[in-house]
Design an enzyme around this catalytic site. Sequence first.
Site, PDB file in Angstrom:
ATOM      1  N   ASN A 230       4.058  -1.861   1.498  1.00 16.04           N
ATOM      2  CA  ASN A 230       5.464  -1.613   1.180  1.00 16.04           C
ATOM      3  C   ASN A 230       5.870  -0.170   1.431  1.00 16.04           C
ATOM      4  O   ASN A 230       6.973   0.099   1.903  1.00 16.04           O
ATOM      5  CB  ASN A 230       5.728  -1.976  -0.279  1.00 16.04           C
ATOM      6  CG  ASN A 230       5.496  -3.443  -0.532  1.00 16.04           C
ATOM      7  OD1 ASN A 230       6.212  -4.273   0.004  1.00 16.04           O
ATOM      8  ND2 ASN A 230       4.478  -3.760  -1.307  1.00 16.04           N
TER       9      ASN A 230
ATOM     10  N   HIS B 241      -0.400   8.604  -2.111  1.00 22.42           N
ATOM     11  CA  HIS B 241       0.232   8.498  -0.797  1.00 22.42           C
ATOM     12  C   HIS B 241       0.509   9.910  -0.297  1.00 22.42           C
ATOM     13  O   HIS B 241       1.322  10.634  -0.891  1.00 22.42           O
ATOM     14  CB  HIS B 241       1.553   7.737  -0.879  1.00 22.42           C
ATOM     15  CG  HIS B 241       1.418   6.350  -1.434  1.00 22.42           C
ATOM     16  ND1 HIS B 241       0.816   5.326  -0.743  1.00 22.42           N
ATOM     17  CD2 HIS B 241       1.788   5.826  -2.623  1.00 22.42           C
ATOM     18  CE1 HIS B 241       0.832   4.230  -1.471  1.00 22.42           C
ATOM     19  NE2 HIS B 241       1.413   4.506  -2.626  1.00 22.42           N
TER      20      HIS B 241
HETATM   21  N1  LIG Z   1       8.224  -1.243  -2.740  1.00 21.46           N
HETATM   22  C1  LIG Z   1       7.073  -0.844  -3.278  1.00 21.46           C
HETATM   23  O1  LIG Z   1       6.723   0.340  -3.261  1.00 21.46           O
HETATM   24  C2  LIG Z   1       6.177  -1.858  -3.952  1.00 21.46           C
HETATM   25  C3  LIG Z   1       5.125  -1.403  -4.750  1.00 21.46           C
HETATM   26  C4  LIG Z   1       4.321  -2.344  -5.383  1.00 21.46           C
HETATM   27  C5  LIG Z   1       4.538  -3.706  -5.174  1.00 21.46           C
HETATM   28  N2  LIG Z   1       5.540  -4.117  -4.367  1.00 21.46           N
HETATM   29  C6  LIG Z   1       5.752  -5.557  -4.089  1.00 21.46           C
HETATM   30  O2  LIG Z   1       6.405  -6.169  -5.177  1.00 21.46           O
HETATM   31  C7  LIG Z   1       6.056  -7.561  -5.226  1.00 21.46           C
HETATM   32  C8  LIG Z   1       5.682  -7.946  -6.676  1.00 21.46           C
HETATM   33  O3  LIG Z   1       4.553  -7.180  -7.091  1.00 21.46           O
HETATM   34  P1  LIG Z   1       3.779  -7.543  -8.468  1.00 21.46           P
HETATM   35  O4  LIG Z   1       2.737  -6.496  -8.622  1.00 21.46           O
HETATM   36  O5  LIG Z   1       4.753  -7.794  -9.568  1.00 21.46           O
HETATM   37  O6  LIG Z   1       3.074  -8.925  -8.045  1.00 21.46           O
HETATM   38  P2  LIG Z   1       2.473 -10.036  -9.011  1.00 21.46           P
HETATM   39  O7  LIG Z   1       1.519 -10.817  -8.164  1.00 21.46           O
HETATM   40  O8  LIG Z   1       1.997  -9.454 -10.291  1.00 21.46           O
HETATM   41  O9  LIG Z   1       3.749 -10.975  -9.338  1.00 21.46           O
HETATM   42  C9  LIG Z   1       4.484 -11.666  -8.364  1.00 21.46           C
HETATM   43  C10 LIG Z   1       5.152 -12.867  -9.042  1.00 21.46           C
HETATM   44  O10 LIG Z   1       6.077 -13.434  -8.102  1.00 21.46           O
HETATM   45  C11 LIG Z   1       5.914 -14.854  -8.071  1.00 21.46           C
HETATM   46  N3  LIG Z   1       6.216 -15.318  -6.714  1.00 21.46           N
HETATM   47  C12 LIG Z   1       5.588 -14.965  -5.568  1.00 21.46           C
HETATM   48  N4  LIG Z   1       6.142 -15.583  -4.518  1.00 21.46           N
HETATM   49  C13 LIG Z   1       7.148 -16.368  -5.013  1.00 21.46           C
HETATM   50  C14 LIG Z   1       8.085 -17.261  -4.427  1.00 21.46           C
HETATM   51  N5  LIG Z   1       8.061 -17.517  -3.112  1.00 21.46           N
HETATM   52  N6  LIG Z   1       8.987 -17.876  -5.231  1.00 21.46           N
HETATM   53  C15 LIG Z   1       8.982 -17.657  -6.572  1.00 21.46           C
HETATM   54  N7  LIG Z   1       8.116 -16.833  -7.192  1.00 21.46           N
HETATM   55  C16 LIG Z   1       7.205 -16.183  -6.416  1.00 21.46           C
HETATM   56  C17 LIG Z   1       4.444 -15.111  -8.450  1.00 21.46           C
HETATM   57  O11 LIG Z   1       4.287 -16.391  -9.043  1.00 21.46           O
HETATM   58  C18 LIG Z   1       4.141 -13.965  -9.429  1.00 21.46           C
HETATM   59  O12 LIG Z   1       4.378 -14.336 -10.778  1.00 21.46           O
HETATM   60  C19 LIG Z   1       4.905  -7.755  -4.217  1.00 21.46           C
HETATM   61  O13 LIG Z   1       5.391  -8.346  -3.025  1.00 21.46           O
HETATM   62  C20 LIG Z   1       4.437  -6.338  -3.940  1.00 21.46           C
HETATM   63  O14 LIG Z   1       3.898  -6.196  -2.636  1.00 21.46           O
HETATM   64  C21 LIG Z   1       6.370  -3.226  -3.778  1.00 21.46           C
END
Ligand SMILES: NC(=O)c1ccc[n+]([C@@H]2O[C@H](COP(=O)([O-])OP(=O)(O)OC[C@H]3O[C@@H](n4cnc5c(N)ncnc54)[C@H](O)[C@@H]3O)[C@@H](O)[C@H]2O)c1
Length: 263
Positions: free
Chosen positions: A184, A214
């Site tokens: 990301n 980072h």
């Molecule tokens: N922009 C950034 O800097 C940054 C940093 C960290 C994480 N992220 C992103 O944020 C997102 C969430 O991270 P997290 O740590 O909370 O993950 P996580 O795995 O703890 O939680 C994700 C949740 O989303 C749900 N989910 C996934 N795909 C789905 C779909 N198609 N429909 C409905 N529900 C769905 C899952 O069931 C899970 O409960 C990830 O994609 C991660 O890569 C972004």
Amino acid sequence: MVMGVVLLGYGAIGRAVHRSLAEHHEDVEVLRIVDRAVLESGAQNAATALSEAIAGARLVVECASPAAVRSYGPGIIGSGTDLLVASLGALVDPRLAQRLLHDGPGRCYLSTGAIGGLDLIRATAATIQEITLCTRKAPLALLHPGLPEQLRALLAGMRPEHGPEQVFSGSVADAIHLFPSNINVAAALGLAAGNMDRVRVQIIADPTALSTTHGINVHTTSGHYSFEISNVPDPANPATSALTARSMVSGVLRLAGRGPHFI
Ligand SMILES: NC(=O)c1ccc[n+]([C@@H]2O[C@H](COP(=O)([O-])OP(=O)(O)OC[C@H]3O[C@@H](n4cnc5c(N)ncnc54)[C@H](O)[C@@H]3O)[C@@H](O)[C@H]2O)c1
């Protein structure tokens, strides 16, 4: 006026965002939480729940996965509802980026997530020669089932006495195939620069790392800028930095009208 939001994804980030937004009920109301893991046990699927939920909402806060952005993003934007995206890796696909960022009528906002400095990169975009990103993480934060066997075994077997090991060096497009949940930040840099090809990514697995670091170097014809961001991992998901949920909350409050607004 209170802004109605839907949370798409209720994992480490979604839960932390929900807890924080509860302290800002005078600005924001969480109308519905849509998560496939929560809904699987019930009668409804995520697509139906989301299309019902967005009818009364101004903003969908995505903290689910790149797949969720691909599946639901165009429909949310097409309905005229705004979308705040955490899973920026999805926007490495230029066709999806075009649909979300330019087609409307809803607006797509990109969370600054686990880093800062994106305002500066955006401001200098026309003069950027190269951005280098060196991400250093604990090996377990890089492990996922889709990795090639050899790399998985290397990461799983790393011990503090082995020292750090470079596990990737290359483009954002190649990084996303190998480490889809860890890219990301690289995607954010490419989106701010307006060109993913300007970003070179290095990923280091460091068994002594207690935080995710980072190191970002921005080379432009107008100056040279360096950032080092060292984040404590979210206790609920070591692949995610605790800062990300805070950035999402800050973004939601800003969209609800809360300043100060740096632009
Ligand atoms: N922009 C950034 O800097 C940054 C940093 C960290 C994480 N992220 C992103 O944020 C997102 C969430 O991270 P997290 O740590 O909370 O993950 P996580 O795995 O703890 O939680 C994700 C949740 O989303 C749900 N989910 C996934 N795909 C789905 C779909 N198609 N429909 C409905 N529900 C769905 C899952 O069931 C899970 O409960 C990830 O994609 C991660 O890569 C972004």
